[in-house]
Design an enzyme around this catalytic site. Structure first.
Site, PDB file in Angstrom:
ATOM      1  N   GLY A  58      -4.490 -64.020 -25.278  1.00 44.75           N
ATOM      2  CA  GLY A  58      -4.986 -65.208 -24.567  1.00 44.75           C
ATOM      3  C   GLY A  58      -6.073 -66.009 -25.259  1.00 44.75           C
ATOM      4  N   ASP A 119       2.602 -69.557 -30.591  1.00 43.50           N
ATOM      5  CA  ASP A 119       2.078 -68.678 -31.643  1.00 43.50           C
ATOM      6  C   ASP A 119       2.823 -67.339 -31.605  1.00 43.50           C
ATOM      7  OD1 ASP A 119       0.420 -67.652 -33.619  1.00 43.50           O
ATOM      8  OD2 ASP A 119      -1.124 -66.996 -32.213  1.00 43.50           O
ATOM      9  N   LYS A 159       4.237 -71.784 -34.873  1.00 42.23           N
ATOM     10  CA  LYS A 159       4.028 -70.945 -36.056  1.00 42.23           C
ATOM     11  C   LYS A 159       5.392 -70.598 -36.638  1.00 42.23           C
ATOM     12  CE  LYS A 159       2.738 -66.503 -35.504  1.00 42.23           C
ATOM     13  NZ  LYS A 159       1.749 -65.500 -35.137  1.00 42.23           N
TER      14      LYS A 159
HETATM   15  C1  LIG Z   1       0.303 -63.450 -32.347  1.00 41.51           C
HETATM   16  S1  LIG Z   1       0.518 -63.023 -30.688  1.00 41.51           S
HETATM   17  C2  LIG Z   1      -0.088 -64.452 -29.913  1.00 41.51           C
HETATM   18  C3  LIG Z   1      -1.539 -64.526 -29.919  1.00 41.51           C
HETATM   19  C4  LIG Z   1      -2.061 -65.591 -29.026  1.00 41.51           C
HETATM   20  N1  LIG Z   1      -1.750 -66.903 -29.498  1.00 41.51           N
HETATM   21  C5  LIG Z   1      -3.563 -65.472 -28.860  1.00 41.51           C
HETATM   22  O1  LIG Z   1      -4.245 -66.299 -29.404  1.00 41.51           O
HETATM   23  O2  LIG Z   1      -4.025 -64.579 -28.196  1.00 41.51           O
HETATM   24  C6  LIG Z   1       2.247 -63.173 -30.490  1.00 41.51           C
HETATM   25  C7  LIG Z   1       2.738 -62.932 -29.093  1.00 41.51           C
HETATM   26  O3  LIG Z   1       4.088 -63.321 -29.016  1.00 41.51           O
HETATM   27  C8  LIG Z   1       4.618 -62.633 -27.915  1.00 41.51           C
HETATM   28  N2  LIG Z   1       6.084 -62.740 -27.865  1.00 41.51           N
HETATM   29  C9  LIG Z   1       6.976 -62.346 -28.781  1.00 41.51           C
HETATM   30  N3  LIG Z   1       8.216 -62.592 -28.343  1.00 41.51           N
HETATM   31  C10 LIG Z   1       8.103 -63.181 -27.132  1.00 41.51           C
HETATM   32  C11 LIG Z   1       9.028 -63.680 -26.184  1.00 41.51           C
HETATM   33  N4  LIG Z   1      10.341 -63.611 -26.424  1.00 41.51           N
HETATM   34  N5  LIG Z   1       8.569 -64.190 -25.039  1.00 41.51           N
HETATM   35  C12 LIG Z   1       7.244 -64.238 -24.807  1.00 41.51           C
HETATM   36  N6  LIG Z   1       6.327 -63.797 -25.661  1.00 41.51           N
HETATM   37  C13 LIG Z   1       6.733 -63.287 -26.812  1.00 41.51           C
HETATM   38  C14 LIG Z   1       4.132 -61.229 -28.143  1.00 41.51           C
HETATM   39  O4  LIG Z   1       4.180 -60.492 -26.944  1.00 41.51           O
HETATM   40  C15 LIG Z   1       2.722 -61.487 -28.648  1.00 41.51           C
HETATM   41  O5  LIG Z   1       1.794 -61.280 -27.646  1.00 41.51           O
END
Ligand SMILES: C[S@@+](CC[C@H](N)C(=O)[O-])C[C@H]1O[C@@H](n2cnc3c(N)ncnc32)[C@H](O)[C@@H]1O
Length: 855
Positions: A58, A119, A159
């Site tokens: 988050g 992201d 990204k």
């Molecule tokens: C790099 S993290 C994001 C970090 C976030 N932008 C932050 O600043 O806290 C990537 C996220 O993508 C989510 N993710 C991956 N595939 C997903 C999907 N199909 N639907 C929703 N979330 C997804 C993962 O659960 C993960 O929490």
């Protein structure tokens, strides 16, 4: 043991990590969006509706909440749960699902988003199962949502990873946005392949071609709309080798190709190593995995489909294309070295039948009689050369066979497998020529029949000879080639092991342990002199173990050269000593036969055996009379065993009877044998059994002759042997008592205070002792004071004691957790008096990490 968190991977403790902690962001990723926002004119400050896709934990939402106008709507979604963030709506959902879209719609109502952030990265969240999408697909899915929820002119930040899909994605972004720019904010690590794409000015077309948002269309069709597989087969383009991943367009592990490609290809080893299956189809039909066909490329004229079909027919019809060969071709990944050799031999036959055999330089081999154009003299020379080569080949094979035999014998000797067969009769004669040699059966082609149970088929000598001649002929042609290939395979396996050793410290340690000589079994070892132990390396030690097993007499008779090598020792195995073969001589040279004089002087064997029986009887009597401490562990020993002979205990020798009570008397200093700590339940069980006389030494020795110990290792590939060593070993029984004993032992070990605690205790003790000493000195001075009365002296000493025993309490520091109302406050928290310290959950970990780093 406390779980230590890995904080050094990718240099997690970098400035952004610390800064994020300081500012209260949930992830360092916050700085990426902050920097992007700054670079592109603070678009977040102007956004009233923001959607954050893949938002957990988050930090981007936190940034949005702090930068967006006060009354803006921020919605965050992720597969993983997101802890509540003030001013942000979050929910848990897969962004590729319809449910997610519906929920977004519900939250946004009729509004449109000014900005969509994405992201996402698969496999970084907690929901591993759902993370099935690849990064590029995830990007496309987020774009799909963006197109649905963005206002015209809106912003989409996403990204992407540097991959082959990158250009395709950029192409699609460009179709939908006015300005598309890739950027890498400083907070994004250089080692990371991630790039952020800033898409501005959403075009909001009335209708979007579904192909733009369809992963199949975007990632495949755009690159190669109509793949021409036929062209790929007949004019295979030269592909670049991808050393850093899968081949372009080929992400499957399973690779199959036409068997013709294997037969015609130039690098059969590489194909055997990389392919999973050879299909008995023409290359035309097996185009799923087009492969390089260098041979075809080299041909001036590519083979036509008809020609290929004919070639395949010829190959299929060949007698050598047996069921086994077909079976082998079905799954190349499970084959062993022998199977590879069979396939390679078969390939050579196919090549010669198809007229493909050419020399390395490309000049065709003479198809007719090579002596056709030769003079009589040349013909004789040619014939001589041919015979010489043949003879050399035969000698080479014989040499190899002999070496294998020798190796077998050495292994047997090392295992102490000395039985009548080995005495006088060299084991070599029992090997390949024996009645039940499978190799022979296989050679005569009867293996299949035998496998089916038809045992009554008898091979005529003529047939067998014919087969053998054929085999030899084929063997001769391909022997050199096969040798070369075999060597290559060995080298490849060695390389694989090398690579593994490089990457795996555990494996390295294991190998190092394996290279150590086994110290537990000392056999009939003589105590090595100190100089021997110091001077010699492992190899020579092995040699000496072997030597010493021949008893002390042999030392006197044949002075032992210092660096006697095992091979040289065995080379003159046929030499007779005192009328006995060397093996027999060694056997009778053991300490068990020490007192039998007749043996050395070459008395006949009956006499020697009578003497052994006599000696055994007297020893048995002696043991019975005196209750000798060293008598054999069990009386129910086999009559023919030599265990009952009194063991002459050498000062340094550790024997099975060491666990006798007499050992307690033994001087510890004298006992220089390995101090073996029983640490497994199996070993403890065995120790119990031996101690309770449930098992005798003979039983233990007997048990060691099992199917695992007699393993024939000859001619088997190393990988197979390695696997056998790992998995095929006896399972020793364990008793509940032994398991409990080991458990208790471990518990006791764990209960022992660690060094630091022990040190602290010692320090405390020392301080107390010093204090006492000081008190004593002071009271001595008081006692010796002539000006004080006895009463005064007693009072002074009492006062001194009271003062000393008074407990000094350190002023308490109140710990205040920076949570709830105390979060982020400056100065003294409300209601806290006296000394205090502000802490937060992360601080502790951070301090530890810093200390670790400083170390
Ligand atoms: C790099 S993290 C994001 C970090 C976030 N932008 C932050 O600043 O806290 C990537 C996220 O993508 C989510 N993710 C991956 N595939 C997903 C999907 N199909 N639907 C929703 N979330 C997804 C993962 O659960 C993960 O929490």
């Amino acid at each position: 043991m406390g779980k230590t968190q890995k904080k050094f991977g990718k240099g997690r403790l970098d400035q952004y990590y610390r800064l994020a902690k300081e500012k209260g962001y949930r992830a360092r990723a916050a700085f990426k969006i902050l920097q992007i926002n700054q670079k592109y004119g603070g678009f977040l400050e102007k956004s009233k509706v923001v959607i954050d896709l893949c938002a957990a934990p988050g930090s981007w939402c936190q940034v949005a909440a702090s930068l967006c106008p006060v009354d803006s709507l921020i919605v965050g979604v992720d597969l993983a749960p997101i802890k509540p963030i003030p001013k942000v709506i979050t929910f848990q959902e897969d962004i590729t699902s319809d449910k997610c879209r519906a929920q977004l719609r519900q939250h946004l109502k009729t509004w449109k988003a000014d900005c969509v952030l994405h992201d996402g990265a698969p496999n970084v969240g907690t929901a591993w199962v759902q993370d099935a999408y690849t990064q590029s697909e995830l990007v496309l899915q987020s774009l799909k949502l963006a197109t649905e929820f963005l206002v015209p002119g809106g912003i989409f930040v996403t990204k992407v990873f540097r991959s082959k899909d990158y250009n395709n994605l950029m192409w699609v972004f460009n179709q939908l946005f006015n300005k598309v720019e890739a950027t890498k904010p400083p907070a994004s690590r250089n080692v990371s392949a991630e790039i952020f794409v800033m898409c501005r000015g959403f075009k909001a077309p009335k209708r979007i071609d579904p192909k733009f948002l369809d992963p199949r269309a975007v990632f495949e069709d755009l690159t190669d709309p109509t793949p021409n597989y036929e062209a790929k087969v007949f004019n295979p383009e030269k592909k670049k080798r991808k050393r850093d991943g899968y081949e372009e367009g080929n992400y499957t592990q399973f690779k199959s190709m036409s068997v013709l490609d294997f037969v015609k290809g130039n690098d059969p080893i590489a194909l055997l190593g990389s392919m999973s299956e050879f299909k008995f189809e023409t290359p035309e039909a097996s185009t799923e995995q087009p492969v390089e066909n260098e041979e075809a490329e080299r041909h001036e004229k590519p083979a036509t489909l008809e020609e290929l079909r004919n070639e395949l027919k010829t190959v299929k019809k060949l007698e050598e294309t047996s069921k086994e060969i077909k079976e082998l071709c079905k799954d190349l990944k499970v084959l062993g070295k022998r199977d590879f050799r069979l396939l390679l031999k078969w390939r050579l036959i196919c090549r010669s039948v198809l007229g493909l055999d050419k020399k390395e330089d490309g000049t065709p081999e003479p198809e007719q009689d090579p002596t056709a154009n030769m003079t009589e003299e040349e013909k004789i020379e040619y014939e001589l050369q041919r015979l010489q080569d043949k003879e050399a080949g035969r000698r080479k094979r014989e040499r190899r066979k002999k070496n294998e035999q020798r190796q077998k014998e050495i292994t047997r000797m090392q295992l102490g497998m000395l039985n009548p067969v080995d005495i006088g009769i060299e084991a070599a004669q029992v090997g390949s020529d024996s009645l039940f040699s499978l190799k022979e059966v296989e050679k005569s082609g009867q293996l299949e029949t035998l496998a089916k149970g038809k045992m009554n088929v008898i091979v005529t000598n003529e047939e067998a000879n014919k087969k053998e001649v054929e085999e030899i002929e084929i063997g001769e042609n391909s022997d050199e080639e096969a040798d070369r290939l075999e060597d290559e395979l060995d080298v490849m396996y060695e390389q694989y092991q090398g690579r593994r050793a490089e990457n795996d410290a555990k494996y390295r340690a294991k190998k190092a342990r394996e290279e150590q000589p086994d110290t537990e079994w000392t056999g009939f070892e003589e105590p090595p002199s100190e100089s021997d132990v110091d001077d010699d390396d492992d190899g020579i030690k092995l040699d000496e173990d072997y030597q010493s097993s021949s008893g002390s007499e042999s030392d006197d008779d044949h002075p032992k050269p210092k660096s006697l090598k095992l091979l040289t020792e065995l080379e003159d195995n046929d030499v007779k000593i005192n009328g006995l073969s060397k093996t027999a001589h060694k056997f009778f040279g053991q300490s068990a036969f020490k007192d039998i004089d007749g043996l050395d002087s070459g008395s006949d064997s009956d006499e020697a055996i009578n003497k052994i029986v006599e000696l055994r009887k007297t020893q048995y009597k002696q043991n019975g009379d005196t209750g000798d401490k060293n008598k054999a562990v069990s009386d129910k020993d086999d009559k023919n065993s030599f265990e009952i002979v009194k063991e002459v205990k050498e000062p340094n020798q550790k024997s099975w009877s060491d666990n006798d009570s007499s050992d307690d008397e033994m001087d510890d200093k004298e006992h220089t044998g390995p101090n073996i700590d029983i640490i497994t339940a199996e070993a403890m069980t065995l120790a119990h059994q031996l101690a309770l006389k449930e098992k005798s030494k003979a039983d233990v020795v007997d048990e060691s002759y099992n199917r695992y110990s007699m393993r024939d290792r000859d001619g088997l590939p190393q990988w197979f042997l390695d696997d056998e060593d790992r998995f095929s070993k006896p399972i020793r029984p364990i008793t509940a008592e032994a398991a409990a004993a080991i458990k208790a032992k471990l518990r006791a070990l764990n209960a022992r205070p660690i060094k630091k605690v022990e040190e602290a205790r010692a320090r405390k003790k020392m301080k107390a002792a010093r204090k006492l000493e000081r008190l004593r000195k002071k009271s001595d001075i008081i006692i010796e004071d002539p000006n004080k009365s006895e009463k005064e002296k007693a009072e002074s000493i009492q006062k001194l004691m009271r003062k000393a025993s008074k407990k000094t309490t350190k002023p308490q520091v109140k710990v205040v957790v920076a949570r709830g109302a105390n979060r982020g406050i400056m100065g003294r928290p409300k209601g806290v008096k006296g000394r205090y310290k502000m802490v937060d959950g992360r601080m502790k970990k951070e301090m530890r990490a810093l200390k670790r780093k400083a170390k």
